[in-house]
Write an enzyme that holds these catalytic residues in place. Structure first.
Site, PDB file in Angstrom:
ATOM      1  N   ASP A 158       0.430   5.536  -1.141  1.00  0.00           N
ATOM      2  CA  ASP A 158      -0.528   6.580  -1.530  1.00  0.00           C
ATOM      3  C   ASP A 158       0.090   7.688  -2.372  1.00  0.00           C
ATOM      4  OD1 ASP A 158      -3.313   6.244  -0.633  1.00  0.00           O
ATOM      5  OD2 ASP A 158      -2.409   5.932   1.339  1.00  0.00           O
TER       6      ASP A 158
ATOM      7  N   HIS B  42       0.819  -1.217   0.000  1.00  0.00           N
ATOM      8  CA  HIS B  42       0.000   0.000   0.000  1.00  0.00           C
ATOM      9  C   HIS B  42       0.849   1.261   0.000  1.00  0.00           C
ATOM     10  CE1 HIS B  42      -4.021   1.775   0.509  1.00  0.00           C
ATOM     11  NE2 HIS B  42      -3.379   2.746   1.137  1.00  0.00           N
TER      12      HIS B  42
ATOM     13  N   HIS C 120      -8.858  -1.875   7.288  1.00  0.00           N
ATOM     14  CA  HIS C 120      -9.933  -0.879   7.498  1.00  0.00           C
ATOM     15  C   HIS C 120     -11.306  -1.462   7.815  1.00  0.00           C
ATOM     16  CE1 HIS C 120      -8.081   3.063   6.536  1.00  0.00           C
ATOM     17  NE2 HIS C 120      -7.317   2.396   5.692  1.00  0.00           N
TER      18      HIS C 120
ATOM     19  N   GLU D 136      -8.928   1.544  -2.658  1.00  0.00           N
ATOM     20  CA  GLU D 136      -9.047   1.551  -1.197  1.00  0.00           C
ATOM     21  C   GLU D 136     -10.428   2.038  -0.761  1.00  0.00           C
ATOM     22  OE1 GLU D 136      -6.411   4.099   1.010  1.00  0.00           O
ATOM     23  OE2 GLU D 136      -6.471   2.793   2.752  1.00  0.00           O
TER      24      GLU D 136
ATOM     25  N   HIS E  83      -2.404  -3.160   4.561  1.00  0.00           N
ATOM     26  CA  HIS E  83      -1.636  -2.258   5.441  1.00  0.00           C
ATOM     27  C   HIS E  83      -2.262  -2.241   6.840  1.00  0.00           C
ATOM     28  CE1 HIS E  83      -4.743   0.196   3.592  1.00  0.00           C
ATOM     29  NE2 HIS E  83      -4.476   1.269   4.300  1.00  0.00           N
TER      30      HIS E  83
ATOM     31  N   ASP F 297       2.276   1.962   3.887  1.00  0.00           N
ATOM     32  CA  ASP F 297       1.341   3.095   3.940  1.00  0.00           C
ATOM     33  C   ASP F 297       2.067   4.415   3.703  1.00  0.00           C
ATOM     34  OD1 ASP F 297      -1.213   4.118   4.052  1.00  0.00           O
ATOM     35  OD2 ASP F 297      -1.546   3.708   6.183  1.00  0.00           O
TER      36      ASP F 297
ATOM     37  N   HIS G 107     -13.170   1.883   3.399  1.00  0.00           N
ATOM     38  CA  HIS G 107     -12.172   2.743   4.029  1.00  0.00           C
ATOM     39  C   HIS G 107     -12.723   3.022   5.426  1.00  0.00           C
ATOM     40  CE1 HIS G 107      -9.563   6.341   4.699  1.00  0.00           C
ATOM     41  NE2 HIS G 107      -8.684   5.436   4.291  1.00  0.00           N
TER      42      HIS G 107
END
Ligand code: NAG
Ligand code: NAG
Ligand code: NAG
Ligand code: NAG
Ligand code: ZN
Length: 408
Positions: free
Chosen positions: A37, A35, A213, A140, A234, A303, A167
């Site tokens: 971003d 993961h 999540h 995600e 993650h 992450d 999420h």
């Protein structure tokens, strides 16, 4: 004197030895991270424009991730997150997700010498051989498909190979982790009937199911239902830091039984439950998951660029070899390290591919209109639902002759 030198060298030279070993191992088996971003950073900093000179990934500053850092970190596979926040739910979530998927495709097109867009386990192995970063798409949050199996399938065709079911908000068919903290109401108590359709369709297509999540009830329901192993892209160990985003022991047991995978998150809040943490504490999470769920169940999901703080010693993606050196110092075998680096993820991906069945007909079920929210939603296709005329047009048409009469 010699004695002193011996101990001095033992301390220093072995420190270097583990770091050298880490680099040797990673040049054979690079790291696949679950993961990252960076696409979200490109969206918020440059409105998605990769050709902005400041967005040049060979020298991008102020982020955890850029091309030199990926190379220094021996990253050979990355699930780039196509993330759009929960406040897009029932609004423009699908459009914004498509734009983030497009951005990941543009990364591969703009830097073809670095990134190879990958949609299969064999693509990842090809990228390893070509010394490129296999670039995969993870969406995600289930809000991105707007409760539509048609959108799910279309995103599969666009390259999505994992979807995080939620999420940090419920979707109409699955509950998120905030429910476990009492900060959100349970809605599906795990997953709903339509949620089961989503899981089965993901199995049929060959999309990895990501349980980062989600609520614990969702984790349990999916680990029981899914025909293929799942990932936590993650998440860290709840036992070491009591944060509900982490994975508790009873779930780690199910992870072991289903040959699933937990890719450890480096966010300080999940590592130490404080806003500071260390590389050694991340290694504790890796050690713990390896001990409880087995060496086949552990991986990395840093992450990076999705969180505002990361541990000392792991400040960006170039630092992975230091973490691998620490695992070697803790007596992880070369095989265990290589499994955590890449082969556990490749095994899960291959099992997901094996379970997929593109000859079976697509699932044509749909969610009930009453389960959906949002005022801009139309209801075409739903049985017995009377359509409204396009607002605005009819009143204007009726008013025109009246206006004419009045003017006369
Ligand atoms: C990024 O910068 C490098 C080095 O200055 C340059 O060669 C490359 O063309 C640039 N790439 C893009 C997409 O701007
Ligand atoms: C499950 O746990 C057992 C016992 O610890 C271990 O031998 C096995 O490798 C584990 N399975 C996975 C997939 O890690
Ligand atoms: C690693 O193995 C060595 C040699 O067997 C042992 O002395 C040491 O205590 C072990 N270290 C850890 C952290 O388990
Ligand atoms: C739709 O209306 C028909 C005829 O009035 C009825 O038989 C049917 O059960 C209704 N279907 C649903 C889903 O309400
Ligand atoms: Zn996340």
């Amino acid at each position: 004197m010699w004695n002193l030198w011996f101990w001095f060298c033992l301390a220093l030279c072995t420190a270097d030895h583990f770091r050298d070993e880490a680099e040797r191992i990673m040049s054979q088996t690079p790291l696949i991270d679950g993961h990252n971003d960076l696409p979200w950073q490109i969206l918020t900093r440059f409105n998605g424009q990769l050709q902005n000179p400041k967005a040049n990934l060979t020298q991008l500053e102020g982020t955890h991730t850029n091309i030199p850092k990926l190379k220094a970190g021996f990253v050979g596979g990355q699930f780039w997150s196509a993330y759009v926040p929960c406040n897009t739910q029932n609004k423009d979530a699908v459009k914004r997700t498509l734009e983030q998927i497009d951005l990941i495709h543009r990364m591969c097109q703009t830097y073809p010498e670095t990134f190879l867009c990958a949609t299969s386990s064999s693509n990842i192995r090809q990228a390893f051989q070509q010394k490129k970063v296999a670039s995969l798409i993870g969406v995600e949050g289930g809000h991105s498909i707007d409760s539509s199996l048609g959108v799910l399938r279309t995103m599969y065709h666009l390259g999505m190979r994992y979807m995080t079911l939620t999420h940090s908000c419920n979707v109409p068919w699955a509950d998120n982790w905030l429910v476990d903290r009492g900060d959100d109401n349970p809605q599906s108590h795990g997953i709903s009937k339509f949620g089961e359709d989503v899981i089965k369709e993901m199995n049929r297509l060959g999309i990895m199911i990501d349980l980062a999540h989600v609520s614990e009830a969702t984790m349990k329901a999916v680990l029981t239902l899914s025909q293929a192993p799942v990932i936590f892209s993650h998440s860290s160990a709840y036992q070491l830091c009591h944060h509900k985003r982490n994975v508790p022991d009873n779930i780690l047991q199910l992870v072991n039984e289903t040959r699933s995978l937990v890719m450890v998150n480096f966010y300080n809040e999940y590592v130490s439950c404080q806003n500071v943490a260390t590389l050694s504490q991340v290694a504790d999470h890796l050690d713990y998951i390896k001990k409880v769920a087995g060496p086949g169940a552990v991986g990395f999901g840093g992450d990076y660029d999705g969180v505002d703080n990361v541990p000392t010693g792991l400040q960006d993606v170039s630092t992975y070899p230091d973490l691998i050196a620490e695992l070697l110092r803790r007596n992880w075998t070369e095989t265990e390290v290589k499994d955590a680096l890449a082969y556990n993820l490749l095994r899960v991906f291959e099992e997901v591919e094996k379970v997929s069945d593109h000859n079976a007909l697509p699932n044509e079920n749909f969610i009930q209109l009453s389960e959906l929210e949002g005022s801009c939603r139309t209801s075409y296709g739903y049985p017995n639902h009377s359509y409204q005329h396009r607002p605005g047009v009819l009143p204007v048409v009726l008013a025109l002759p009246l206006l004419y009469l009045w003017l006369l």
